[in-house]
Design a protein around this motif. Structure first.
Motif, short mmCIF file in Angstrom:
data_model
loop_
_atom_site.label_atom_id
_atom_site.label_comp_id
_atom_site.label_asym_id
_atom_site.label_seq_id
_atom_site.Cartn_x
_atom_site.Cartn_y
_atom_site.Cartn_z
N LEU A 575 0.83 -1.19 0.00
CA LEU A 575 0.00 0.00 0.00
C LEU A 575 0.87 1.24 0.00
O LEU A 575 1.99 1.24 0.53
CB LEU A 575 -0.92 0.02 1.23
CG LEU A 575 -2.18 -0.83 1.12
CD1 LEU A 575 -1.87 -2.30 1.29
CD2 LEU A 575 -3.21 -0.37 2.15
N HIS A 576 0.34 2.29 -0.60
CA HIS A 576 0.96 3.61 -0.52
C HIS A 576 -0.11 4.60 -0.10
O HIS A 576 -1.29 4.36 -0.27
CB HIS A 576 1.54 4.04 -1.87
CG HIS A 576 2.54 3.08 -2.43
ND1 HIS A 576 3.79 2.88 -1.87
CD2 HIS A 576 2.47 2.22 -3.48
CE1 HIS A 576 4.45 1.96 -2.56
NE2 HIS A 576 3.67 1.53 -3.55
N CYS A 611 4.52 9.37 1.53
CA CYS A 611 3.75 8.14 1.61
C CYS A 611 3.75 7.69 3.06
O CYS A 611 4.81 7.49 3.65
CB CYS A 611 4.37 7.09 0.70
SG CYS A 611 3.77 5.41 1.01
N TYR A 613 2.33 4.91 4.34
CA TYR A 613 2.42 3.45 4.53
C TYR A 613 3.86 3.01 4.35
O TYR A 613 4.48 3.29 3.32
CB TYR A 613 1.55 2.72 3.49
CG TYR A 613 0.19 2.35 4.03
CD1 TYR A 613 0.02 1.22 4.82
CD2 TYR A 613 -0.91 3.15 3.76
CE1 TYR A 613 -1.23 0.90 5.33
CE2 TYR A 613 -2.16 2.83 4.27
CZ TYR A 613 -2.32 1.71 5.05
OH TYR A 613 -3.55 1.38 5.55
N CYS A 615 6.45 1.03 2.90
CA CYS A 615 6.26 0.22 1.69
C CYS A 615 7.55 -0.43 1.18
O CYS A 615 7.49 -1.38 0.40
CB CYS A 615 5.63 1.07 0.59
SG CYS A 615 6.47 2.64 0.31
CU1 CUA Z 1 4.90 4.06 -0.43
CU2 CUA Z 1 5.74 4.29 1.72
#
Ligand code: CUA
Ligand code: CUK
Ligand code: CA
Length: 632
Positions: A575-576, A611, A613, A615
């Motif tokens: 997820l982002h 971002c 999340y 990732c």
């Molecule tokens: Cu995409 Cu942290």
């Protein structure tokens, strides 16, 4: 088998509560230890007295293993309402691990819910409230079995119903019910979820536009019917009394609610003054005919059929709504798995009343459809079912779960205690309880979750706001009786739950772009652009590990900026998010998901888009700049 928790002084707690709560004070106290011992004796007889075939293939209690090792999956999903957090919690059963939360009436930044344009608009159009109060999560059914499509839940605070899509585990529609101030009960019409019902609890003038302010005799409440898909408000039925909990018959004909305010009072004293209140039985096909024939008033854009006791539509042989007298201030009502009986819990009366549903079409006096009344103990609130003809009722006042035999209760004298098989002490006042697939045509008969209000000394102290307490019982062994196997704290405050066999659901692990309203933005150059129209700037860009489609986005102070972004990852669980903190933006995108957000760039400066999340190892480097140029 009856257990008491040695770490609680039950009598002290109860006496303490009785001092403070008039409901407790007015109900005669049973002798806790004595009743517990008697129940234990009854429990040991259960195997001999039951007329039921107990050849179920559940393990016996001693063999029950409720542990689910790391990496292994549970057998069931449990959907628990979050109460006034406004969300739904998803547990695995039997592990009781919380595996997800689904925001419904609340905003939730980790899921971007209420942050992107689509969910923001949905919440705005549903009244623009910042919170709700979820009580009754009810999954859709086909042919009286859970079909894994939808979960519906009420908002007791603001008179709304929401639909959760069980493919994506997200709220995808909310209906603001204009003729209800608080929606309490929630349930679909069985067997095939033809309607979803919201049960109006608070009596108000209808419409509530300033008329009849202090004339409570003119107030009323409604049962609201919605179609499941599309999720549309179809019609209301108006009644004079209030409505509380609700459940459906199994054949698409009757829907039942309780009413604790037949007195039409506005104070506690008035609302508890009569000896009896109602189970209200709605005949759905007859109501549909009335709507079809135009026999309604349109109020707030909704056809409202008159189902009050004096309504001409209730005259004659085919009344729309039948009012069945039950002891004062009942609470839960639920229909047995075979569809034969609706059982209402007494709350202020120590009994459950059994109504034979087929009789409602035979008898002149609806009270003649009452075929049993079992004395279960003090403060019965809700009743759930197993696959072997047993009912399980919570006793709020006696702090017990009572197991009783439904057919024995029909055969026994009114008010008899004989049908009771077992009473199991719980450490504090239980509210709802739910057995696996209890409210379908085929309960599983193995697990039962009891939701205890208040947890007292069960867990490490965390200050004056205590966790709630969800307890898992194994109920598959009638000889051994109910067995407490798990004790889980819960963030305040789950009210109710539904337990669904895991194989009935088929959740997606990445989005299918065709299911989304917004067009997919690939990494191709022509899909990615920044476009200006007056002072509106529209940006479309993809996102992936570890960048956004544009490294810089330059706009003018005062511009209205819309960013649409697709997470082009195909790998599961990557997820982002697109977070622009100073503009209160945090929009999550799961793999193959597209979301859009609009904000005003009202202060010149440099703003990092990042971002939120985690990732990859270069997660911190996944960022772009929003450059807001000063206006001249
Ligand atoms: Cu995409 Cu942290
Ligand atoms: S219900 Cu909602 S306040 Cu489901 Cu027993 Cu009590
Ligand atoms: Ca009453």
């Amino acid at each position: 088998m009856t257990e008491t928790n040695p770490s609680n002084d039950q009598e002290t707690i109860e006496a303490d509560v009785a001092d403070k709560d008039p409901l407790f004070a007015r109900i005669p106290r049973r002798d806790f230890m004595k009743a517990g011992a008697a129940a234990g004796a009854m429990g040991s007889l259960a195997g001999c007295t039951s007329l039921l075939d107990d050849s179920n293939d559940h393990p016996t209690a001693g063999e029950v293993d409720a542990t689910v090792p790391p990496g292994e999956h549970d057998d069931y999903y449990a959907f628990l309402s979050g109460g006034h957090t406004g969300d739904i919690r998803v547990y695995g059963v039997p592990s009781m691990r919380q595996i997800m939360r689904i925001p419904v009436f609340n905003m939730e930044s980790a899921r971007g819910y209420g942050f992107d344009d689509q969910t923001q608009e949905m919440l705005e159009e549903a009244g623009g409230y910042t919170w709700g109060d979820t009580h009754h999560p009810r999954p859709s059914q086909t042919d009286n079995e859970y079909d894994g499509e939808w979960l519906f839940v009420n908002d007791k605070a603001n008179g709304r119903m929401a639909r959760i899509d069980l493919e994506y585990f997200e709220t995808d529609a909310i209906i603001d019910l204009p003729n209800q101030q608080g929606t309490h009960g929630a349930c679909a019409l069985m067997p095939d979820t033809r309607y979803v019902f919201g049960v109006g609890e608070l009596r108000v003038p209808i419409p509530n536009d300033g008329r009849d302010l202090d004339d409570p005799s003119e107030y009323g409440s409604t049962l609201s019917a919605m179609s499941p898909d599309p999720f549309d408000h179809e019609w209301d039925v108006r009644v004079d009394c209030n409505l509380d909990n609700g459940d459906s018959g199994k054949e698409g004909e009757w829907f039942f609610t309780t009413s604790y305010n037949s007195e039409e009072g506005v104070t506690e004293e008035e609302m508890t003054s009569a000896d009896t209140d109602y189970v209200v039985a709605f005949n759905i096909p007859r109501i549909e005919d009335a709507v079809e024939a135009g026999e309604y008033d349109e109020i707030n854009g909704v056809p409202v059929v008159d189902g009050t006791e004096d309504s001409p539509l209730n005259d004659g042989d085919e009344p729309l709504v039948r009012y069945i007298d039950v002891p004062t201030n009942p609470h839960g009502v639920s229909v047995t798995p075979d569809g034969e009986y609706a059982i209402a819990s007494g709350k202020l009366d120590p009994t459950c009343t059994i109504i034979e549903i087929d009789q409602l079409n035979e008898v002149d006096d609806p009270n003649d459809a009452i075929v049993g009344r079992v004395n279960v103990g003090n403060g019965p609130l809700h009743t759930a079912y197993d696959d072997r003809g047993h009912a399980y009722t919570t006793l709020f006042v006696d702090s017990q779960v009572v197991k009783w035999d439904i057919e024995d209760a029909v055969d026994a004298e009114m008010g008899s205690e004989d049908p009771v098989i077992e009473k199991h002490d719980v450490h504090y006042s239980p509210g709802h309880l739910i057995a696996a697939e209890s409210y379908t045509g085929s309960p599983q008969g193995d697990w039962l979750i009891v939701l205890n209000k208040l947890s007292k000394d069960r867990f490490l102290p965390v200050g004056p706001v205590f966790p709630e307490n969800d307890q898992l019982f194994y109920i598959g062994d009638d000889d051994a009786g109910m067995e407490l196997v798990k004790d889980t704290p819960a963030y305040p405050e789950p009210h109710d739950a539904s337990i669904v066999r895991a194989d009935r659901l088929d959740p997606a692990s990445v989005y299918d772009p065709d299911d989304l309203e917004l067009d997919y933005i690939s990494a191709d150059d022509e899909d990615n652009f920044i476009e200006r129209d007056g002072d509106e700037v529209h940006i479309e860009m993809y996102n992936t590990r570890n960048h956004f489609g544009f490294e810089d986005i330059t706009v003018q102070e005062g511009d209205e900026v819309t960013i649409r972004t697709t997470n082009i990852e195909e790998e599961e669980d990557i997820l982002h998010s697109l977070a622009i903190p100073q503009h209160d933006v945090n929009v999550k995108t799961a793999p193959q998901e597209t979301r859009e957000v609009t904000f005003t760039a009202d202060e010149p400066g440099v703003y990092w888009i990042y971002c939120a999340y985690f990732c990859s190892a270069l997660h911190l480097e996944m960022r772009s700049r929003l450059l807001v140029e000063p206006a001249d």
